[in-house]
Design a protein around this motif. Structure first.
Motif, PDB file in Angstrom:
ATOM      1  N   UNK A 137     -11.226  -1.412   6.999  1.00  0.00           N
ATOM      2  CA  UNK A 137      -9.929  -2.072   6.882  1.00  0.00           C
ATOM      3  C   UNK A 137     -10.113  -3.546   6.570  1.00  0.00           C
ATOM      4  N   UNK A 138     -10.990  -4.193   7.320  1.00  0.00           N
ATOM      5  CA  UNK A 138     -11.213  -5.623   7.146  1.00  0.00           C
ATOM      6  C   UNK A 138     -11.747  -5.947   5.761  1.00  0.00           C
ATOM      7  N   UNK A 160      -1.724 -10.485   0.435  1.00  0.00           N
ATOM      8  CA  UNK A 160      -0.723  -9.418   0.325  1.00  0.00           C
ATOM      9  C   UNK A 160      -0.987  -8.312   1.342  1.00  0.00           C
ATOM     10  N   UNK A 161      -2.262  -8.022   1.584  1.00  0.00           N
ATOM     11  CA  UNK A 161      -2.635  -6.940   2.491  1.00  0.00           C
ATOM     12  C   UNK A 161      -2.962  -7.487   3.880  1.00  0.00           C
ATOM     13  N   UNK A 162      -2.387  -6.844   4.902  1.00  0.00           N
ATOM     14  CA  UNK A 162      -2.652  -7.216   6.284  1.00  0.00           C
ATOM     15  C   UNK A 162      -3.073  -6.001   7.083  1.00  0.00           C
ATOM     16  N   UNK A 163      -3.957  -6.192   8.052  1.00  0.00           N
ATOM     17  CA  UNK A 163      -4.472  -5.084   8.854  1.00  0.00           C
ATOM     18  C   UNK A 163      -3.511  -4.685   9.959  1.00  0.00           C
ATOM     19  N   UNK A 164      -3.437  -3.392  10.213  1.00  0.00           N
ATOM     20  CA  UNK A 164      -2.677  -2.834  11.326  1.00  0.00           C
ATOM     21  C   UNK A 164      -3.635  -1.978  12.148  1.00  0.00           C
ATOM     22  N   UNK A 191      -1.945  -2.202   6.193  1.00  0.00           N
ATOM     23  CA  UNK A 191      -3.026  -1.239   6.026  1.00  0.00           C
ATOM     24  C   UNK A 191      -3.536  -0.747   7.373  1.00  0.00           C
ATOM     25  N   UNK A 192      -3.498   0.563   7.576  1.00  0.00           N
ATOM     26  CA  UNK A 192      -3.978   1.168   8.817  1.00  0.00           C
ATOM     27  C   UNK A 192      -5.062   2.186   8.501  1.00  0.00           C
ATOM     28  N   UNK A 193      -6.181   2.078   9.192  1.00  0.00           N
ATOM     29  CA  UNK A 193      -7.305   2.980   8.953  1.00  0.00           C
ATOM     30  C   UNK A 193      -8.089   3.147  10.245  1.00  0.00           C
TER      31      UNK A 193
END
Length: 279
Positions: free
Chosen positions: A164-165, A174-178, A156-158
């Motif tokens: 995002x966090x 499942x979801x990881x921050x970019x 996930x990129x924002x």
């Protein structure tokens, strides 16, 4: 088609609501199926939302759709909310039950997946990796849809690290921050790229996202449908990626509500797409 005094009624609540294509969409299905009914725009100010929703049964409405800015606030008004809407934190469909109570649901997640599968036949998301751009309400619906479809990981990129966090915490692991600055590199090895932001929409800046690292086998979709072919989708097609526009998400998410209000399950066809685009 003539509307009688016994017509089944539904509509879309928003503020403003004049831009909504939902009346044209549902009007097509009503005409196609010869249903004595109407689907109307309901311009409701935020302060009047609770009163307007509670008035639906009194006015003979079967229910309504909700659009900006009511999707989150309505959760506190209706009598029951389905699991998907709770997970997403927003609802887009209200059904007036036989006893006059209100049930809320969110059909955006299944609508997104249905559009993706129609636009990319044979796409299998199980065990795959997706990159999602954005962390707003639409991103939450997309993430829920992808998780339910069995994806193994979502990058996930924002632009806002805080949003995002919040999304990462809600849907880990499942979801990881970019990091926003690393969004282009995050495309390496991805099977699916989804833009859930308004970047690329008419009147908005284009999404700045070089696709060099994206595999040629990846599918690219954009929930924006004005324009239908965003710069992101055009760039994806030019390099050989399968590209899926966002109009189908609007069409597919409307099916469950129409079925509940009018008693007929409609289908999403090329003719429907052409009709809605003609608005």
């Amino acid at each position: 088609m003539t509307i009688s005094g016994k017509a089944k009624l539904a509509g879309v609540m928003g503020w403003p609501v004049g831009h909504s294509r939902s009346p044209r969409l549902h009007g097509y299905w009503l005409e196609q199926h010869g249903i004595d009914g109407a689907y109307v725009p309901l311009a409701v100010r935020p302060d009047d939302l609770a009163a307007a929703l509670r008035a639906l049964p009194k006015l003979g409405f079967r229910g309504c759709n909700l659009t900006v800015p009511h999707k989150e606030a309505a959760l506190a008004v209706v009598d029951r909310v389905d699991a998907a809407a709770r997970r997403i934190g927003a609802m887009n469909t209200v059904v007036v039950e036989a006893d006059g109570t209100l049930s809320g649901s969110n059909t955006d997640a299944p609508g997104f997946i249905a559009n993706l599968r129609q636009g990319a036949p044979g796409l299998d998301l199980a065990g795959k990796t997706a990159v999602v751009i954005g962390a707003g309400g639409a991103a939450r619906a997309v993430v829920v849809g992808l998780i339910d479809a069995g994806v193994a990981g979502i990058r996930l990129a924002n632009r806002s690290a805080e949003r995002t966090q919040a999304l990462v915490e809600a849907f880990a692991p499942v979801v990881g921050a970019v990091a926003w600055d690393a969004r282009a590199q995050a495309l390496a090895g991805a099977d699916l790229l989804v833009n859930t932001t308004s970047l690329g929409m008419v009147g908005e800046p284009a999404l700045d996202l070089p696709l060099d690292a994206l595999p040629a086998t990846a599918t690219v979709t954009d929930i924006v449908y004005a324009p239908l072919e965003t710069a992101l989708l055009a760039a994806a097609r030019a390099r050989g990626n399968v590209a899926v526009d966002g109009l189908g998400m609007l069409l597919h998410q409307a099916v469950p509500g129409f079925a509940a209000w009018f008693g007929t399950t409609p289908t999403v066809t090329a003719e429907l797409r052409a009709h809605v685009l003609g608005a």
